[in-house]
Design a protein around this motif. Sequence first.
Motif, PDB file in Angstrom:
ATOM      1  N   GLY A  59      36.907 -12.276  26.559  1.00  0.00           N
ATOM      2  CA  GLY A  59      37.454 -12.075  25.226  1.00  0.00           C
ATOM      3  C   GLY A  59      36.799 -10.912  24.513  1.00  0.00           C
ATOM      4  N   SER A  60      37.209 -10.735  23.259  1.00  0.00           N
ATOM      5  CA  SER A  60      36.718  -9.568  22.512  1.00  0.00           C
ATOM      6  C   SER A  60      35.218  -9.674  22.249  1.00  0.00           C
ATOM      7  N   HIS A  61      34.692 -10.920  22.265  1.00  0.00           N
ATOM      8  CA  HIS A  61      33.249 -11.092  22.028  1.00  0.00           C
ATOM      9  C   HIS A  61      32.433 -11.099  23.314  1.00  0.00           C
ATOM     10  N   ARG A  62      33.151 -10.944  24.434  1.00  0.00           N
ATOM     11  CA  ARG A  62      32.470 -10.959  25.748  1.00  0.00           C
ATOM     12  C   ARG A  62      31.601 -12.216  25.885  1.00  0.00           C
ATOM     13  N   ALA A  63      32.198 -13.356  25.615  1.00  0.00           N
ATOM     14  CA  ALA A  63      31.459 -14.629  25.651  1.00  0.00           C
ATOM     15  C   ALA A  63      31.026 -14.951  27.078  1.00  0.00           C
ATOM     16  N   VAL A  64      29.761 -15.296  27.234  1.00  0.00           N
ATOM     17  CA  VAL A  64      29.216 -15.606  28.567  1.00  0.00           C
ATOM     18  C   VAL A  64      28.902 -17.090  28.710  1.00  0.00           C
ATOM     19  N   ASP A  65      28.966 -17.836  27.592  1.00  0.00           N
ATOM     20  CA  ASP A  65      28.536 -19.244  27.615  1.00  0.00           C
ATOM     21  C   ASP A  65      29.559 -20.115  26.893  1.00  0.00           C
ATOM     22  N   ASP A  66      29.394 -21.421  27.069  1.00  0.00           N
ATOM     23  CA  ASP A  66      30.286 -22.371  26.379  1.00  0.00           C
ATOM     24  C   ASP A  66      29.538 -23.701  26.250  1.00  0.00           C
ATOM     25  N   ALA A  67      30.139 -24.615  25.484  1.00  0.00           N
ATOM     26  CA  ALA A  67      29.485 -25.912  25.235  1.00  0.00           C
ATOM     27  C   ALA A  67      29.464 -26.755  26.518  1.00  0.00           C
TER      28      ALA A  67
END
Length: 246
Positions: A59-67
């Motif tokens: 995504g636009s935030h370059r998310a590498v982690d999640d809950a």
Amino acid sequence: MTGVKKWALDMACVPWQATILTLFPTMFPGPLGQSLAGRALKNGIWSCQVEDLRPYGLGSHRAVDDAPFGGGAGMVMRPDVVDAALKAIPVKKGVSRIYLTPRGRPLLQQDIQHYAHSAGVVLLCGRFEGVDERVLEAYNLEQVSIGDYVLSGGEVAAFVLLDACIRLLPGVIGCEQSSVEESFSKGLLEYPHYTRPAQWEGRDVPEVLLSGNHAAIAAWRQAQAEAVTKQRRPDLWSAWVERSKK
Ligand code: ADE
């Protein structure tokens, strides 16, 4: 040609390769750019390739982690993100792929010797609560811990592992003997060291070290190594006693 000579020749052509996957690429080479390791890096004895995990984020935030599934504190590094980063690293024969985690097996000097004699290592540095287990399984990553404490990420552990390997590479330490005699390489802690002045603040250097009697010095050092190991590291001492029986 002896094993050691062949190893030295191989190393002369191709640097020992450290590849680090991290969310903090500017941390490297960090302390490994100084002193012995820094000189070895400049001289091409080892190479340091840093792979930033962030561009593999989503995504636009370059998310590498999640809950975490199942709830609980913190975030977990996504398997698809780590997979994409690992896929971008060429698989080289003889290079161990290692995930640094407090859940790993303890890192020992014998592991360091193994890695230092190989072509290099790929190190995955975790952050947050850790990395999704499935990607660790899929790549069959070795899981290694540097001790029974929790760091804020794998980067400091990577420095530890790399420093311990680099100092064993041919041409890094001048005196080859010092890495043979040091703590752990024979299964014992090292004997104590003394230098000038022979008297300091009312404390004398042990007499035997001034005697010039090399056999007596060797015997004293062995006895000291055994005594300190017995006192400080009962685990190493028991293993030593068992080995001595064979
Ligand atoms: N990451 C966080 N803590 C660690 C440890 N003790 N060893 C290796 N990697 C880690």
